[in-house]
Design an enzyme around this catalytic site. Structure first.
Site, PDB file in Angstrom:
ATOM      1  N   GLY A  27      -0.359  -0.953   2.328  1.00  0.00           N
ATOM      2  CA  GLY A  27      -1.241  -1.978   2.881  1.00  0.00           C
ATOM      3  C   GLY A  27      -0.586  -2.659   4.072  1.00  0.00           C
ATOM      4  N   GLY A  28       0.041  -3.799   3.812  1.00  0.00           N
ATOM      5  CA  GLY A  28       0.610  -4.630   4.880  1.00  0.00           C
ATOM      6  C   GLY A  28       1.478  -3.865   5.869  1.00  0.00           C
TER       7      GLY A  28
ATOM      8  CB  SER B 182       5.323  -4.530  -2.021  1.00  0.00           C
ATOM      9  OG  SER B 182       4.477  -5.656  -2.199  1.00  0.00           O
TER      10      SER B 182
ATOM     11  CD  GLU C 225      -2.781   0.736  -4.372  1.00  0.00           C
ATOM     12  OE1 GLU C 225      -2.082   0.725  -3.362  1.00  0.00           O
ATOM     13  OE2 GLU C 225      -3.933   0.285  -4.407  1.00  0.00           O
TER      14      GLU C 225
ATOM     15  CG  HIS D 247      -7.677  -1.358  -3.283  1.00  0.00           C
ATOM     16  ND1 HIS D 247      -7.472  -2.709  -3.379  1.00  0.00           N
ATOM     17  CD2 HIS D 247      -6.539  -0.823  -2.762  1.00  0.00           C
ATOM     18  CE1 HIS D 247      -6.256  -2.993  -2.930  1.00  0.00           C
ATOM     19  NE2 HIS D 247      -5.669  -1.862  -2.547  1.00  0.00           N
TER      20      HIS D 247
ATOM     21  N   GLY E  11       0.696  -6.599  -2.108  1.00  0.00           N
ATOM     22  CA  GLY E  11       0.715  -7.729  -1.171  1.00  0.00           C
ATOM     23  C   GLY E  11       1.664  -8.844  -1.569  1.00  0.00           C
TER      24      GLY E  11
ATOM     25  CG  ASN F 217      -6.204  -0.211   2.002  1.00  0.00           C
ATOM     26  OD1 ASN F 217      -7.118  -0.449   2.792  1.00  0.00           O
ATOM     27  ND2 ASN F 217      -6.144  -0.732   0.784  1.00  0.00           N
ATOM     28  CD1 TRP F 218      -4.293   0.541   8.250  1.00  0.00           C
ATOM     29  CD2 TRP F 218      -5.680   0.560  10.020  1.00  0.00           C
ATOM     30  NE1 TRP F 218      -3.802   1.443   9.157  1.00  0.00           N
ATOM     31  CE2 TRP F 218      -4.630   1.482  10.254  1.00  0.00           C
ATOM     32  CE3 TRP F 218      -6.668   0.410  10.984  1.00  0.00           C
ATOM     33  CZ2 TRP F 218      -4.550   2.244  11.420  1.00  0.00           C
ATOM     34  CZ3 TRP F 218      -6.586   1.162  12.149  1.00  0.00           C
ATOM     35  CH2 TRP F 218      -5.525   2.062  12.368  1.00  0.00           C
ATOM     36  CE  LYS F 219      -4.504  -3.958   0.925  1.00  0.00           C
ATOM     37  NZ  LYS F 219      -3.816  -4.751  -0.075  1.00  0.00           N
TER      38      LYS F 219
ATOM     39  CD  GLU G 122      -6.751  -5.953  -1.871  1.00  0.00           C
ATOM     40  OE1 GLU G 122      -7.334  -5.415  -0.914  1.00  0.00           O
ATOM     41  OE2 GLU G 122      -5.499  -6.057  -1.927  1.00  0.00           O
TER      42      GLU G 122
HETATM   43  P1  PGA Z   1       0.478  -3.628   0.053  1.00  0.00           P
HETATM   44  O1  PGA Z   1      -0.976  -3.100  -0.357  1.00  0.00           O
HETATM   45  O2  PGA Z   1       1.243  -2.455   0.588  1.00  0.00           O
HETATM   46  O3  PGA Z   1       0.226  -4.682   1.106  1.00  0.00           O
HETATM   47  O4  PGA Z   1       1.108  -4.191  -1.172  1.00  0.00           O
HETATM   48  C1  PGA Z   1      -1.134  -1.853  -0.978  1.00  0.00           C
HETATM   49  C2  PGA Z   1      -2.582  -1.616  -1.288  1.00  0.00           C
HETATM   50  O5  PGA Z   1      -3.296  -2.562  -1.614  1.00  0.00           O
HETATM   51  O6  PGA Z   1      -3.069  -0.461  -1.217  1.00  0.00           O
END
Ligand code: PGA
Length: 252
Positions: free
Chosen positions: A235-236, A214, A168, A96, A174, A10-12, A98
């Protein structure tokens, strides 16, 4: 029952189109020859078409980071399922944390998105997860149950491979604070049991449940070794080609 592992990036809100294409090509390269797992990337909407073109024929799936329920109409700022399909997407991330916590998306809205994606033929990846306050108040299971039941209200499952759940924990996203493998397995087993209640056992044991929060190249193997962890939503660490390549090549 065999569940094909899914590693999803997930590149956000990251990458310009040229950065996205370069990263997508490296993901396609890293995925080459891996027949026992699926790989998906979800770039920002602006880069979706270019990324879909860049990975064409590689087997890498491309997904929207969100999707509207309606086919078209007055929905400023939204993207229709058919628009994602049109450029080669096969999946959509929905609900998600966010979207829920920064943009106020409700379970009812998320449920409509899941229904719309499914009706159009996209694989919905329904995200659920508790906040730190909810975990500390021992409300984790209640929160997961409410989010799952409301997110899947009225959703029937003809093909269990076409529905994906992502657990999640919000406190792990994050933050560099991953759930322990025991915490992940406990939540995943809970979700699978609930899926068996909502549908039936035979369907529940074929639905993939991803862990997100993470995930990195050091913890992916231990997480993937858990009985009910069927993949990762990253994500990251999905923004670094080498790290994501190692995550794709997780060892069970
Ligand atoms: P993260 O994000 O790996 O940076 O914790 C995961 C996500 O939000 O899907």
């Amino acid at each position: 029952m065999q569940r094909t592992p899914l590693i999803a990036g997930n590149w956000k809100m990251h990458t310009t189109t040229s950065e996205a294409v370069a990263l997508a090509k490296s993901v396609a390269e890293a995925s080459r020859g891996l027949a026992d797992r699926q790989v998906m990337i979800a770039p920002p909407f602006t880069a979706l078409a270019a990324v879909a073109e860049a990975v064409k024929g590689s087997g890498v799936h491309v997904a929207g980071q969100n999707v509207c329920w309606a086919e078209k109409g007055a929905f400023t700022g939204e993207i229709a399922p058919g628009m994602l399909l049109d450029i080669g997407c096969t999946m959509a991330i929905i609900g998600h944390s966010e979207r829920r916590h920064i943009f106020g998306e409700t379970d009812a809205m998320i449920n409509k998105r899941v229904a719309g994606a499914q009706a159009a033929g996209l694989i919905p990846i329904l995200c659920i997860g508790e906040t730190l306050a909810e975990r500390e108040a021992e409300r984790t299971f209640a929160v997961l149950e409410a989010q799952l039941r409301q997110g899947l209200a009225g959703i029937t499952v003809a093909d269990p491979a076409q529905l994906v759940i992502a657990y999640e924990p919000v406190w792990a996203i994050g933050t560099g604070k991953t759930a322990s493998k025991e915490q992940a397995q406990e939540a995943h087993a809970f979700v699978r049991n609930l899926l068996a209640e909502i549908y039936e056992k035979n369907i529940a044991c074929q639905i993939r449940i991803l862990y997100g929060g993470s995930v990195n190249s050091d913890n992916v193997d231990a997480l993937m070794q858990q009985a009910d962890v069927d993949g990762a939503l990253v994500g990251g660490a999905a923004l670094k080609a080498d790290t994501f390549a190692r995550i794709i090549r997780f060892q069970k």
